[in-house]
Design a protein around this motif. Structure first.
Motif, mmCIF file in Angstrom:
data_model
loop_
_atom_site.group_PDB
_atom_site.id
_atom_site.type_symbol
_atom_site.label_atom_id
_atom_site.label_comp_id
_atom_site.label_asym_id
_atom_site.label_seq_id
_atom_site.Cartn_x
_atom_site.Cartn_y
_atom_site.Cartn_z
ATOM 1 N N TRP A 143 72.505 4.745 11.149
ATOM 2 C CA TRP A 143 72.958 5.223 12.464
ATOM 3 C C TRP A 143 71.790 5.714 13.319
ATOM 4 N N VAL A 166 68.165 0.731 14.234
ATOM 5 C CA VAL A 166 69.543 1.208 14.262
ATOM 6 C C VAL A 166 70.477 0.037 13.937
ATOM 7 N N GLU A 191 74.437 -0.110 13.740
ATOM 8 C CA GLU A 191 75.724 0.575 13.837
ATOM 9 C C GLU A 191 76.780 -0.060 12.935
ATOM 10 N N GLU A 220 78.782 2.029 10.240
ATOM 11 C CA GLU A 220 80.230 2.181 10.311
ATOM 12 C C GLU A 220 80.898 1.770 8.994
ATOM 13 N N MET A 224 81.788 7.573 16.527
ATOM 14 C CA MET A 224 81.642 6.165 16.891
ATOM 15 C C MET A 224 82.788 5.713 17.792
ATOM 16 N N ARG A 278 82.076 6.952 21.176
ATOM 17 C CA ARG A 278 81.012 6.167 21.809
ATOM 18 C C ARG A 278 81.590 4.945 22.527
ATOM 19 N N THR A 313 72.568 7.383 20.343
ATOM 20 C CA THR A 313 71.757 7.105 19.157
ATOM 21 C C THR A 313 70.316 7.479 19.474
#
Length: 203
Positions: free
Chosen positions: A24, A31, A33, A37, A58, A61, A142
């Motif tokens: 993350w 990064v 994601e 996740e 998340m 986001r 992030t």
């Protein structure tokens, strides 16, 4: 990372959550994601509260994507030069011949200068512009987004400062030219009046 990966693959929820955090924040390189996740979901399925909170983050986001992007590439700083900080450059003629115009132009430039000084003070107080990012948005960013926002806002601040300096120089240059021309006219006019008066007395 090797230790967390081994434990995560073995089903350890704390390791899954920790490894997810690494992906993350980019601590595992770039990064990622999607991988973060996936790890958070595995950990959350086993009741890890931190992983559950991370998944909620998340989700937020996604919901606040436009707000996040706004501070990375959309904010233009217009609020920093609006209202009493909106300093419209006064119209300065090439020269003024009557006292009313001279007073009006002088007053307009004084008012503009006071506004400009307020703007500069306000802009300096707003630096760095990153502190204008709402806390609820900043926490959703992030590491890469925070870095991109910092670069963007630093450049914006530089642009605002340079724009203000250029406008200030233009106004002051026009004012100086106006004052020189006006003073020259007044001096010439006074000399003509004096000469005419002396000529009448001589008669």
């Amino acid at each position: 990372m090797k230790a967390y990966t081994k434990l995560a693959n073995a089903g350890n929820p704390e390791a899954q959550q920790a490894l997810g955090q690494m992906f993350w924040y980019g601590e595992a390189g770039q990064v990622d994601e999607a991988r973060a996740e996936a790890l958070f979901k595995k950990s959350a399925a086993k009741g890890n509260k931190v992983a559950i909170a991370s998944l909620e983050l998340m989700t937020q986001r996604v919901a606040r994507r436009k707000d996040i992007d706004y501070w990375i590439k959309g904010y233009d700083g217009e609020d920093l030069k609006s209202g009493e900080l909106r300093c419209v450059a006064p119209r300065i003629p090439a020269m003024s011949k009557i006292n009313a115009d001279i007073d009006r132009i002088s007053g307009a430039v004084t008012n503009w200068q006071e506004c400009y000084n307020r703007f500069v003070t306000s802009l300096n107080a707003a630096v760095p512009l990153t502190k204008r990012i709402p806390a609820d948005i900043a926490k959703l960013m992030t590491k890469d987004e925070t870095a991109a926002s910092t670069v963007y806002l630093t450049q914006l601040q530089s642009n605002l400062t340079e724009e203000a300096k250029v406008n200030s120089k233009l106004v002051l240059a026009d004012f100086a030219a106006w004052r020189a021309a006006t003073e020259a006219y007044v001096a010439e006019h006074n000399a003509m009046v004096k000469s005419s008066s002396e000529a009448k007395k001589a008669k």
